[in-house]
Write an enzyme that holds these catalytic residues in place. Structure first.
Site, PDB file in Angstrom:
ATOM      1  N   LYS A 294       0.847  -1.193   0.000  1.00 43.25           N
ATOM      2  CA  LYS A 294       0.000   0.000   0.000  1.00 43.25           C
ATOM      3  C   LYS A 294       0.883   1.243   0.000  1.00 43.25           C
ATOM      4  O   LYS A 294       1.522   1.570   1.006  1.00 43.25           O
ATOM      5  CB  LYS A 294      -0.905   0.056   1.232  1.00 43.25           C
ATOM      6  CG  LYS A 294      -1.950   1.151   1.078  1.00 43.25           C
ATOM      7  CD  LYS A 294      -2.570   1.586   2.379  1.00 43.25           C
ATOM      8  CE  LYS A 294      -1.918   2.779   2.993  1.00 43.25           C
ATOM      9  NZ  LYS A 294      -1.834   3.988   2.174  1.00 43.25           N
TER      10      LYS A 294
ATOM     11  N   GLY B 227       6.877   5.246   8.284  1.00 39.34           N
ATOM     12  CA  GLY B 227       5.946   6.374   8.370  1.00 39.34           C
ATOM     13  C   GLY B 227       6.056   7.018   9.734  1.00 39.34           C
ATOM     14  O   GLY B 227       7.100   6.948  10.386  1.00 39.34           O
ATOM     15  N   SER B 228       4.956   7.619  10.172  1.00 41.86           N
ATOM     16  CA  SER B 228       5.005   8.399  11.409  1.00 41.86           C
ATOM     17  C   SER B 228       4.920   7.497  12.641  1.00 41.86           C
ATOM     18  O   SER B 228       4.458   6.346  12.571  1.00 41.86           O
ATOM     19  CB  SER B 228       3.848   9.390  11.417  1.00 41.86           C
ATOM     20  OG  SER B 228       2.634   8.679  11.395  1.00 41.86           O
TER      21      SER B 228
ATOM     22  N   GLY C  78       2.829   4.036  13.392  1.00 40.18           N
ATOM     23  CA  GLY C  78       3.630   2.888  13.828  1.00 40.18           C
ATOM     24  C   GLY C  78       3.054   2.250  15.085  1.00 40.18           C
ATOM     25  O   GLY C  78       2.976   1.021  15.189  1.00 40.18           O
TER      26      GLY C  78
ATOM     27  N   GLU D 123      10.081   1.621  10.641  1.00 43.62           N
ATOM     28  CA  GLU D 123      10.971   2.781  10.710  1.00 43.62           C
ATOM     29  C   GLU D 123      10.092   4.014  10.783  1.00 43.62           C
ATOM     30  O   GLU D 123       9.203   4.199   9.935  1.00 43.62           O
ATOM     31  CB  GLU D 123      11.875   2.856   9.475  1.00 43.62           C
ATOM     32  CG  GLU D 123      12.890   1.733   9.380  1.00 43.62           C
ATOM     33  CD  GLU D 123      13.873   1.695  10.540  1.00 43.62           C
ATOM     34  OE1 GLU D 123      14.123   2.740  11.165  1.00 43.62           O
ATOM     35  OE2 GLU D 123      14.357   0.593  10.850  1.00 43.62           O
TER      36      GLU D 123
ATOM     37  N   CYS E 109      13.345  11.584   6.981  1.00 40.91           N
ATOM     38  CA  CYS E 109      13.415  11.073   8.351  1.00 40.91           C
ATOM     39  C   CYS E 109      14.812  11.284   8.920  1.00 40.91           C
ATOM     40  O   CYS E 109      14.995  11.264  10.126  1.00 40.91           O
ATOM     41  CB  CYS E 109      13.056   9.595   8.367  1.00 40.91           C
ATOM     42  SG  CYS E 109      14.008   8.655   7.182  1.00 40.91           S
TER      43      CYS E 109
ATOM     44  N   GLN F 232       0.973  19.904   5.053  1.00 43.46           N
ATOM     45  CA  GLN F 232       2.355  19.954   5.535  1.00 43.46           C
ATOM     46  C   GLN F 232       2.810  21.407   5.651  1.00 43.46           C
ATOM     47  O   GLN F 232       3.490  21.784   6.613  1.00 43.46           O
ATOM     48  CB  GLN F 232       3.260  19.164   4.589  1.00 43.46           C
ATOM     49  CG  GLN F 232       4.687  19.001   5.066  1.00 43.46           C
ATOM     50  CD  GLN F 232       4.825  18.168   6.336  1.00 43.46           C
ATOM     51  OE1 GLN F 232       4.307  17.067   6.424  1.00 43.46           O
ATOM     52  NE2 GLN F 232       5.515  18.706   7.348  1.00 43.46           N
TER      53      GLN F 232
ATOM     54  N   GLU G  78       8.847  16.012  15.661  1.00 48.38           N
ATOM     55  CA  GLU G  78       9.315  15.922  14.283  1.00 48.38           C
ATOM     56  C   GLU G  78       8.473  16.874  13.441  1.00 48.38           C
ATOM     57  O   GLU G  78       7.254  16.746  13.375  1.00 48.38           O
ATOM     58  CB  GLU G  78       9.159  14.497  13.754  1.00 48.38           C
ATOM     59  CG  GLU G  78       9.729  14.383  12.361  1.00 48.38           C
ATOM     60  CD  GLU G  78       9.518  13.016  11.732  1.00 48.38           C
ATOM     61  OE1 GLU G  78       8.394  12.496  11.801  1.00 48.38           O
ATOM     62  OE2 GLU G  78      10.488  12.493  11.167  1.00 48.38           O
TER      63      GLU G  78
END
Ligand code: NAD
Length: 477
Positions: free
Chosen positions: A171, A224-225, A229, A246, A280, A327, A379
């Site tokens: 996906k 992803g974020s 996660g 990650e 990242c 964003q 972040e």
């Protein structure tokens, strides 16, 4: 485009379409892409499950040929596909082309790994018995990827997945569907069993959830974020599905008094603002010891003055737009937060009106911040960074480690002993010496510590840990 999902060896449409908008020029809709539904995810998982044993039983040469062919096609087409990536994601041309080329290298690297799969043989403690230890494929891998490296990132997951004999249900992120379709088209052109690699587009809450909660998925690899996660780890725990993740970070670049100033500034600018700060591995905290602090800030400000923000496809552009309106809004929000928290904005941060309507902002530099400020804990994922002043090396190291994340870190110094000390005491998965926090190789492990990573490492030979399972066989002749 109506048929952007690839299920059981066929391109199929979904239940509705979404537009893919160019962040450099929002008047341009690159194409419409269809969204799969949960039933289609089930179909993809069943197809993958049927194809996987066929593929795992194919000869290694077959797997080698397929991976080489995908890798070579990506490298050969890196200019064309790099431009497409820039149009939908906003990376500059060199960044976009470089990413597609790198994606190809992941496939050619894992083509070589196909032929390097070995087991172990040893004597049993029981006389006359031999022990064999072999790695076997895991089954169907759920691959869930973000938008910020839409070609390289799925490649570093799909390449090892199929190299080790697994099937894939992938996906991609909804913000970058064109790059996903381009990669899937190259994979679909290969001599693979129908259904071995499937791609289902859609939102995390529908298509993503259908993948992570399915008992037909044997392992989930996610990038992803942190918030997503955590949800994936929770879902994986219910089915006891193998999982590797990650996530975000807040990477420190530490500049010591004895640093070469030009190296420090170029690492800081490159690490903080490359890919518009949407990495990242971005340097989102720059920790500078007091002896070089003022000189460094002034040199960095001067270097930032030369950066050209512009349309991703313009050759003069150093920094493309941010990926979308959400964003941009988040970046501008953090700019205000930083000011309210008492950090001083040295330069940048303005939203820009350029020749085309896009999500442009000047890269921003804060100083006089501290590690507890939200701009230094969260972040941000945009072209904003903050210089933090440290009394000396020990304090700089403590500040660098004082974060919930731990992906990459960097130190700029001419002192071998300080570099060695930092290498051993930095609590991150990747440490750079006199290099930016971003920029990693494709043949060695990549990943972090603390809340940046969960599970075994990605990339290089270490990826075998996730994409294979070990079998121990006892043989009495
Ligand atoms: P995100 O977490 O919003 O989305 C990532 C993917 O997860 C998307 O495909 C999304 O649709 C899917 N998803 C969302 N909710 C889901 C759910 N409930 N179930 C299953 N799938 C779901 O992240 P993003 O905004 O696309 O990407 C930015 C983030 O990615 C940043 O935090 C960045 O640090 C991180 N990132 C990390 C690395 C790394 O290697 N550590 C690399 C690149 C990006």
């Amino acid at each position: 485009m109506q048929t952007s999902n690839y299920i059981n060896g066929k391109w199929v449409s979904g239940d509705r379409n979404i537009p893919d908008v160019n962040p450099s020029d929002t008047r341009e809709v690159i194409a419409e892409f269809s969204q799969a539904d949960e039933a289609q995810v089930e179909e993809a998982i069943s197809a993958a499950s049927a194809a996987q044993p066929i593929w795992a039983g194919s000869g290694l040469e077959q797997r080698y040929n397929v991976l080489m062919s995908i890798g070579t096609a990506l490298m050969d087409r890196s200019t064309e596909l790099g431009e497409l990536l820039c149009r939908e994601e906003g990376k500059t041309l060199p960044e976009g082309k470089g990413e597609v080329y790198r994606a190809g290298q992941f496939f050619t690297y894992y083509a070589a790994e196909v032929l390097r799969q070995m087991g172990d043989i040893c004597d049993s403690v029981r006389p006359g018995v031999e022990v064999q230890v072999a790695r076997e494929s895991v089954g169907v891998i759920g691959v869930i990827t973000p938008w910020n490296f839409p070609t390289a990132l799925p490649s570093w997951k799909i390449a090892p997945a199929i190299a080790y004999g697994n099937a894939v249900v992938w996906k991609p992120a909804n913000l970058t569907p064109a790059s996903a379709v381009a990669l899937m088209e190259i994979i679909a052109d290969q001599d693979l069993p129908g259904g071995l690699v499937n791609m289902v587009m859609g939102a995390g809450r529908s298509v993503g959830e259908a993948i992570i909660t399915s008992k037909g998925i044997h392992a989930i690899t996610f990038t992803g974020s942190l918030a997503t996660g955590r949800r994936i780890a929770e879902a994986a725990a219910v089915n006891l599905t193998k999982v590797q993740m990650e996530m975000g970070s807040k990477n420190p670049l530490v500049v010591l008094d004895d640093a070469d100033l030009d190296t420090a500034v170029s690492c800081a600018v490159n690490g903080a603002f490359g890919s518009t700060g949407q990495k990242c591995t971005a340097s989102s905290r720059i920790i500078v010891t007091k002896g070089i602090h003022d000189q460094f800030v002034e040199a960095m400000r001067k270097s930032m003055e030369k950066l050209v923000v512009g349309h991703a496809l313009d050759e003069k552009t150093n920094i493309g737009p941010v990926v979308d309106a959400g964003q941009l809004e988040q970046n501008l929000h953090y700019l205000e937060v930083g000011k309210q928290e008492g950090a001083e904005l040295v330069c940048g941060g303005e939203q820009l009106e350029l020749g085309s309507p896009g999500y442009y902002m000047n890269p921003a530099l804060f100083i006089n911040g501290n590690n507890a400020m939200q701009i230094n804990t969260d972040e941000i994922f945009g072209p904003l960074t903050c210089v933090l002043k440290a009394e000396g090396y020990e304090e700089a190291l403590a500040m660098a480690n004082d974060t919930e994340f731990g992906l990459t870190s960097s130190v700029i110094t001419r002192s071998l002993s300080k570099a060695e000390h930092f290498k051993k005491h930095s609590k991150t998965g990747c440490v750079m010496i006199n290099l930016p926090t971003s920029g990693t190789d494709y043949h060695v492990p990549f990943g972090g510590r603390k809340n940046s990573s969960y599970g075994s490492r990605e990339q290089g030979q270490y990826a075998a840990e996730f994409y294979t399972q070990v079998k121990t066989v006892y043989v009495k002749a």
